[in-house]
Motif scaffolding. Sequence first.
Motif, PDB file in Angstrom:
ATOM      1  N   VAL A 207     -12.184   7.390  -3.036  1.00 48.46           N
ATOM      2  CA  VAL A 207     -12.459   8.533  -2.152  1.00 48.46           C
ATOM      3  C   VAL A 207     -11.205   8.952  -1.384  1.00 48.46           C
ATOM      4  CG1 VAL A 207     -13.775   9.292  -0.125  1.00 48.46           C
ATOM      5  CG2 VAL A 207     -14.905   7.986  -1.924  1.00 48.46           C
ATOM      6  N   PHE A 208     -10.416   7.983  -0.918  1.00 45.02           N
ATOM      7  CA  PHE A 208      -9.354   8.325   0.035  1.00 45.02           C
ATOM      8  C   PHE A 208      -7.926   8.245  -0.510  1.00 45.02           C
ATOM      9  CE2 PHE A 208     -12.872   6.767   2.796  1.00 45.02           C
ATOM     10  CZ  PHE A 208     -13.130   7.980   3.430  1.00 45.02           C
ATOM     11  N   LEU A 209      -7.730   7.636  -1.681  1.00 47.24           N
ATOM     12  CA  LEU A 209      -6.340   7.433  -2.122  1.00 47.24           C
ATOM     13  C   LEU A 209      -6.002   8.079  -3.463  1.00 47.24           C
ATOM     14  CD1 LEU A 209      -5.909   3.738  -0.880  1.00 47.24           C
ATOM     15  CD2 LEU A 209      -4.944   5.814   0.137  1.00 47.24           C
ATOM     16  N   ASP A 210      -6.996   8.640  -4.140  1.00 45.92           N
ATOM     17  CA  ASP A 210      -6.762   9.399  -5.370  1.00 45.92           C
ATOM     18  C   ASP A 210      -6.454  10.845  -4.954  1.00 45.92           C
ATOM     19  OD1 ASP A 210      -6.950  10.974  -7.616  1.00 45.92           O
ATOM     20  OD2 ASP A 210      -8.906  10.186  -8.273  1.00 45.92           O
ATOM     21  N   GLN A 211      -5.274  11.324  -5.337  1.00 46.32           N
ATOM     22  CA  GLN A 211      -4.852  12.665  -4.910  1.00 46.32           C
ATOM     23  C   GLN A 211      -5.795  13.771  -5.372  1.00 46.32           C
ATOM     24  OE1 GLN A 211      -0.720  12.653  -6.185  1.00 46.32           O
ATOM     25  NE2 GLN A 211      -0.126  13.204  -4.097  1.00 46.32           N
TER      26      GLN A 211
ATOM     27  N   LEU B 205       0.834  -1.211   0.000  1.00 54.00           N
ATOM     28  CA  LEU B 205       0.000   0.000   0.000  1.00 54.00           C
ATOM     29  C   LEU B 205       0.866   1.257   0.000  1.00 54.00           C
ATOM     30  CD1 LEU B 205      -2.723   1.341  -0.008  1.00 54.00           C
ATOM     31  CD2 LEU B 205      -2.829   1.114   2.475  1.00 54.00           C
ATOM     32  N   LYS B 206       1.938   1.206   0.780  1.00 55.76           N
ATOM     33  CA  LYS B 206       2.844   2.353   0.815  1.00 55.76           C
ATOM     34  C   LYS B 206       3.423   2.616  -0.586  1.00 55.76           C
ATOM     35  CE  LYS B 206       6.447   3.825   3.991  1.00 55.76           C
ATOM     36  NZ  LYS B 206       7.461   3.409   4.960  1.00 55.76           N
ATOM     37  N   ALA B 207       3.810   1.545  -1.280  1.00 59.29           N
ATOM     38  CA  ALA B 207       4.374   1.685  -2.628  1.00 59.29           C
ATOM     39  C   ALA B 207       3.345   2.269  -3.589  1.00 59.29           C
ATOM     40  CB  ALA B 207       4.852   0.321  -3.134  1.00 59.29           C
ATOM     41  N   ALA B 208       2.116   1.778  -3.504  1.00 55.31           N
ATOM     42  CA  ALA B 208       1.077   2.258  -4.431  1.00 55.31           C
ATOM     43  C   ALA B 208       0.795   3.742  -4.202  1.00 55.31           C
ATOM     44  CB  ALA B 208      -0.196   1.438  -4.248  1.00 55.31           C
ATOM     45  N   ILE B 209       0.846   4.160  -2.937  1.00 48.71           N
ATOM     46  CA  ILE B 209       0.646   5.589  -2.629  1.00 48.71           C
ATOM     47  C   ILE B 209       1.823   6.385  -3.187  1.00 48.71           C
ATOM     48  CG2 ILE B 209       0.576   7.285  -0.744  1.00 48.71           C
ATOM     49  CD1 ILE B 209      -0.969   5.089   0.895  1.00 48.71           C
ATOM     50  N   GLU B 210       3.043   5.902  -2.933  1.00 52.51           N
ATOM     51  CA  GLU B 210       4.240   6.611  -3.402  1.00 52.51           C
ATOM     52  C   GLU B 210       4.271   6.709  -4.930  1.00 52.51           C
ATOM     53  OE1 GLU B 210       7.139   5.308   0.269  1.00 52.51           O
ATOM     54  OE2 GLU B 210       7.632   4.556  -1.727  1.00 52.51           O
TER      55      GLU B 210
ATOM     56  N   MET C  75      -6.197  10.818   1.644  1.00 51.62           N
ATOM     57  CA  MET C  75      -5.476  10.646   2.903  1.00 51.62           C
ATOM     58  C   MET C  75      -4.255   9.746   2.778  1.00 51.62           C
ATOM     59  SD  MET C  75      -8.136   8.405   5.188  1.00 51.62           S
ATOM     60  CE  MET C  75      -6.910   7.475   6.038  1.00 51.62           C
ATOM     61  N   GLY C  76      -3.710   9.660   1.557  1.00 49.59           N
ATOM     62  CA  GLY C  76      -2.487   8.872   1.368  1.00 49.59           C
ATOM     63  C   GLY C  76      -1.333   9.390   2.214  1.00 49.59           C
ATOM     64  N   SER C  77      -1.388  10.678   2.561  1.00 47.93           N
ATOM     65  CA  SER C  77      -0.303  11.261   3.358  1.00 47.93           C
ATOM     66  C   SER C  77      -0.102  10.544   4.689  1.00 47.93           C
ATOM     67  CB  SER C  77      -0.601  12.750   3.637  1.00 47.93           C
ATOM     68  OG  SER C  77      -1.782  12.880   4.408  1.00 47.93           O
ATOM     69  N   VAL C  78      -1.131   9.889   5.213  1.00 49.98           N
ATOM     70  CA  VAL C  78      -1.011   9.287   6.549  1.00 49.98           C
ATOM     71  C   VAL C  78       0.037   8.176   6.590  1.00 49.98           C
ATOM     72  CG1 VAL C  78      -3.404   9.873   7.119  1.00 49.98           C
ATOM     73  CG2 VAL C  78      -2.842   7.537   6.407  1.00 49.98           C
ATOM     74  N   ALA C  79       0.386   7.638   5.414  1.00 48.79           N
ATOM     75  CA  ALA C  79       1.456   6.625   5.372  1.00 48.79           C
ATOM     76  C   ALA C  79       2.757   7.203   5.917  1.00 48.79           C
ATOM     77  CB  ALA C  79       1.656   6.123   3.945  1.00 48.79           C
TER      78      ALA C  79
END
Length: 336
Positions: free
Chosen positions: A83-87, A22-27, A93-97
């Motif tokens: 809702v929560f992971l598309d910038q 999940l961290k990689a997908a957000i990054e 809220m991907g920043s929470v990683a």
Amino acid sequence: MNEPNPVIIFETLNAFQRTGALKAAIELKVFTALGAGPLDANSLATACGTSVRGMRILCDYLTVIGFLEKAHAAYSLTPTAAVFLDQNSPHYMGSVAGFVAADEIMDTYRDVTGAVRHGGTLLPGGGSTHVDFSLWVEFAKTMAPMMKPAADFIANLVAEKHAGSRLRVLDVAAGHGMFGITIAEQMPDAEIVAQDYQRVLAVAEQNADIAGVQDRYTLLPGDAMSVDFGSDYDFILLTNFLHHFGVDTCNTLLKKVRFALKPQGAVILLDFIPNEDRVSPPTAATFALTMLMSTDQGDAYTFAEYKQMLTAAGFSNNQMVDVPNSPSRLVISSNA
Ligand SMILES: Nc1ncnc2c1ncn2[C@@H]1O[C@H](CSCC[C@H]([NH3+])C(=O)O)[C@@H](O)[C@H]1O
């Protein structure tokens, strides 16, 4: 259902893979790339600047764990991811990683055995309660989106009860400041005092500027245990703070809070509060491990425990409510 099954052992021992994926997908901004519509691994790899093999395996993994859907080799976002992971979503809220899965935090889990033997964090100086704990600025910069539903909920409660009145609110350990700022946004006459370490308050101050409430936003830097809170507050917010400390410190702080409130004032306490069995609901109950790993004496206290502390501090009326769309619960305490 109670048949022995080794799958949970395998899944739990490699649960670190979920965090990493999940961290990689957000990054890599995979969710943002899929915001405009479904894409296959080839197109996603081009959009995100990765190998095709890596992207295909990552996206299949994300599909298995529920962040993507897959149809005819094309991936699309599940409602939660959209809702929560598309910038481009206002609720991103991907920043929470950056805090929850920070290397410094994850590293502590290399030695849960040691922390369990010791009965507290193996980090130096009390871990996250140390004055120089490095991650609090990162928390302030990254965690606000996660707190938004609870901040809205608290601001609505306050506004419903006190529409039109001039309120003085102290936000203890304000972090990003969003709890106090949201009240200020909803109530044009509310004045907020934000308390936290100076370096953290710089982030809150910036957020107050962005929200346009800076004229009614005052900073009170320092250690909450020793700084003078002032007095005559209508509300004092203690959100995600008491869980870091042992009962004696909580008692001392709550007495100080009581003293700083108006006679009719209330403390609003937001926290991970498990049921009395301490094993439900899951997110609140498992938070106790976070405190074991990062503090000397912190805990996920139950409502009965909080009530005892609050009563000792002079609060006779204590009510708990669940916060919608949040693992947290709210305790509102007053003498009225
Ligand atoms: N002794 C202390 N005095 C004041 N602030 C502290 C102290 N120890 C930790 N903090 C702050 O406590 C906060 C915990 S995180 C909670 C932030 C916010 N109230 C929220 O609910 O999201 C961090 O911002 C820390 O900088």
